[in-house]
Design a protein around this motif. Sequence first.
Motif, mmCIF file in Angstrom:
data_model
loop_
_atom_site.group_PDB
_atom_site.id
_atom_site.type_symbol
_atom_site.label_atom_id
_atom_site.label_comp_id
_atom_site.label_asym_id
_atom_site.label_seq_id
_atom_site.Cartn_x
_atom_site.Cartn_y
_atom_site.Cartn_z
ATOM 1 N N VAL A 212 85.378 71.782 34.014
ATOM 2 C CA VAL A 212 83.992 71.534 34.327
ATOM 3 C C VAL A 212 83.145 72.785 34.171
ATOM 4 O O VAL A 212 83.532 73.709 34.535
ATOM 5 C CB VAL A 212 84.053 70.854 35.863
ATOM 6 C CG1 VAL A 212 82.320 70.663 36.177
ATOM 7 C CG2 VAL A 212 84.791 69.732 36.198
ATOM 8 N N LYS B 7 77.460 74.489 34.808
ATOM 9 C CA LYS B 7 76.177 73.730 35.227
ATOM 10 C C LYS B 7 76.655 72.693 36.172
ATOM 11 O O LYS B 7 75.796 72.009 37.019
ATOM 12 C CB LYS B 7 75.510 73.609 34.179
ATOM 13 C CG LYS B 7 76.237 72.531 33.151
ATOM 14 C CD LYS B 7 74.923 72.466 31.771
ATOM 15 C CE LYS B 7 75.701 71.454 30.912
ATOM 16 N NZ LYS B 7 75.633 70.029 31.216
ATOM 17 N N ASP B 8 77.656 72.025 35.773
ATOM 18 C CA ASP B 8 78.118 70.720 36.665
ATOM 19 C C ASP B 8 79.192 71.280 37.713
ATOM 20 O O ASP B 8 79.257 70.120 38.367
ATOM 21 C CB ASP B 8 78.885 69.933 35.810
ATOM 22 C CG ASP B 8 77.753 69.564 34.516
ATOM 23 O OD1 ASP B 8 76.749 69.340 34.583
ATOM 24 O OD2 ASP B 8 78.524 69.415 33.381
ATOM 25 N N ASP C 110 78.165 72.619 40.576
ATOM 26 C CA ASP C 110 77.168 72.760 41.798
ATOM 27 C C ASP C 110 77.261 73.911 42.585
ATOM 28 O O ASP C 110 77.576 74.027 43.810
ATOM 29 C CB ASP C 110 77.294 71.555 42.738
ATOM 30 C CG ASP C 110 75.887 71.148 43.511
ATOM 31 O OD1 ASP C 110 75.122 72.019 43.507
ATOM 32 O OD2 ASP C 110 76.034 70.426 44.372
ATOM 33 N N ARG D 219 66.728 70.492 36.319
ATOM 34 C CA ARG D 219 67.495 69.092 37.186
ATOM 35 C C ARG D 219 66.315 67.887 37.242
ATOM 36 O O ARG D 219 66.648 67.201 37.903
ATOM 37 C CB ARG D 219 67.927 69.885 38.522
ATOM 38 C CG ARG D 219 69.261 70.090 38.423
ATOM 39 C CD ARG D 219 69.976 70.935 39.780
ATOM 40 N NE ARG D 219 71.156 71.316 39.319
ATOM 41 C CZ ARG D 219 71.736 72.450 38.799
ATOM 42 N NH1 ARG D 219 70.694 73.131 38.181
ATOM 43 N NH2 ARG D 219 72.660 72.788 38.749
ATOM 44 N N GLY E 193 72.302 75.910 35.257
ATOM 45 C CA GLY E 193 72.244 74.403 34.789
ATOM 46 C C GLY E 193 71.944 74.038 33.393
ATOM 47 O O GLY E 193 71.693 73.147 32.927
#
Lengths: 370, 302
Positions: free
Chosen positions: A71, A74-75, A77, A104, B208
């Motif tokens: 993963v 950024k994914d 968390d 986001r 992100g």
Amino acid sequence: MATLQLKNIKKIYEGGVEAVHSFNLDIADKEFIVLVGPSGCGKSTTLRMIAGLEEISEGELYIGDKLVNEVEPKDRDIAMVFQSYALYPYMTVYENMSFALKLRHLPKDEIDQRVRWAAEVLDITKYLDRKPKALSGGQRQRVAIGRAIVREPKVFLMDEPLSNLDAKLRNQMRAEIIKLRKKVNTTFIYVTHDQTEAMTLGDRIVIMKDGWIMQIGTPQEVFDHPANIFVAGFIGMPQMNFFDGELAKNGEKYQLTVNGCPVEIGESLQQALKEKDVPSKKVIVGCRPEHIELSSADNALKATVDVSEMMGSEIHLHLNCEGKDIVIRVPSTKLSAEHRGGFEFGTDLKFAFPADLIHLFDPETENNLI
Amino acid sequence: MKQTNKPSMSRVLRRRETFSAYLFLLPSLIFFIGFVIIPMVLCLYTSFFDSKLNANTPDVFVGFANYVELWRDPVFKKALVNTLVIVVVSVPTVAAFSLWVASAIYKMKDWMLSAFRCIFYLPVVTGSVAVTVVWKWMYNNYYGIFNYVLKGVGAIDNNINWLGNPSTALWCIIIILFTTSVGQPIVLYVSALGNVDASLVEAANVDGANNLQSFWKVKWPSIMPTTLYIIVITTINSFQCFALIQLLTSGGPNNATQTVMYYIYYTAFKLYRFGYGNAMGIILAIFIAVLSAFQFWLAKEK
């Protein structure tokens, strides 16, 4: 739930260099874990693997119940505070802190609310319009933390966040992080080479050396019962003193001698040795500088003063004990008025170990015998 | 005590140091004044004269007549338009292409990176005459490789006279200019991208950002000074495009590849109208200065 599970995690670089060997750790929700060790021990590499900034060569990493090896950062968390702060130099403090939230696509009002809340918590509201270059080191540090907490992440990663600050500011920020932890209430993984930070911040400490975990435990556990000589020497300031000793089993009782002088072994240690059925053997005896006591007994160990350091409330005495350098901490209040300022070079002293506060290590494996 | 930021050096020592500094600078200063400043002033001065730079025919002061004539000269207008087309097309293309190539290669292993840098830098270090001769051969109407290949794959039926056709000639020049211009920007971008603080990119990834977002928000602002430099030097080089034109087309066919720089050379050294040529030079310098200033302003605003 933000539990973490690291199962047999390995980091092998090109050319076969293994930086982290079979790292196993279960981290509970809202736990504060500190990875501590000297430079090159693999602590930052481990943290970067958790963040997704380094590929995991072998093993499995779970955040919650989800396997996250593949993963992207950024994914995952997670939020991370970097050693260099890594603030975007072209953005204001406000923009730095809101960057992740904008990515986001959070509503503008909520972004503003979260940024102002974090700024208030960290006392940086008045710097929101400034660029990072117009801030001091401590203020930048707060912004870096603010940028992470606005995210409300599952896991909070901190890579030596205080190492660029001066000693006074570091102490202050350490206290701030303890307070912050109560406010943020999430899982923390904190990397440092500073054992004081590790001891004061962590619920549990993971002590690493050369890519291996040396010991995992609460600060009290690792201090009171170090798993091996490395941990014993690493935790505690000044570091633990080590002596060559001889352990002899005499019927039901164990007897210990150091430099030919008998050293008393406390009842609990006697019991533990008996339970483990430790045979008579050469041992390494460890005793912390603050536990060694000056003595006038006939069978006490002899040493001469090399250096006497007046630290205010206590004196650090660097002694030479039969060619071996040792350090002891003596509270000033326990000294006669004549010696409160320190001891002359070459003064002959005698010292003894408290029976329950010695540690016995195997000279071959370097592990604690108990 | 008065606090100063300057090092506490006595006035005598400071004066001595300044004198030594000027002594070191002297050779370059003499060269710069003799071969740059004085010719520039002479250029401006001569542009107000009908000058043949000939001892037998004295210069005649004509005021702004040369400048007025410029705006009535269709060849100059054509040259100016062609030059602007070259600048407008080649500057963004060179900057974008070199950034793209640099982004693709800057993380490669050292030997691969060196190989790519060498390939793209080769046209820069090779003599422009040699490069142009090869291109002239490739563009050749009868035995050029482009016609050979395009005919071979059936894309064209008849040979194209690349440099002889007004609709293709300028683009052929732009392509050569492009290949000889990308080398240095690629090397500069590779170095600039390598110097972007890795922790900023990592912070953006954790925050992100996807690759594109982290490029625009983190890398792009970091390499902005390099971009500005590349744009300015490419603009100046494109404005001063001369050797290619002289070697390939001499401004033809029918002024289709006429550029201001070549027209200055043609006017001054073929027609011996130095005053008129210098007036063009002044206009070209103003164009370059204004455009560069605009680029600096734009970069600062960003």
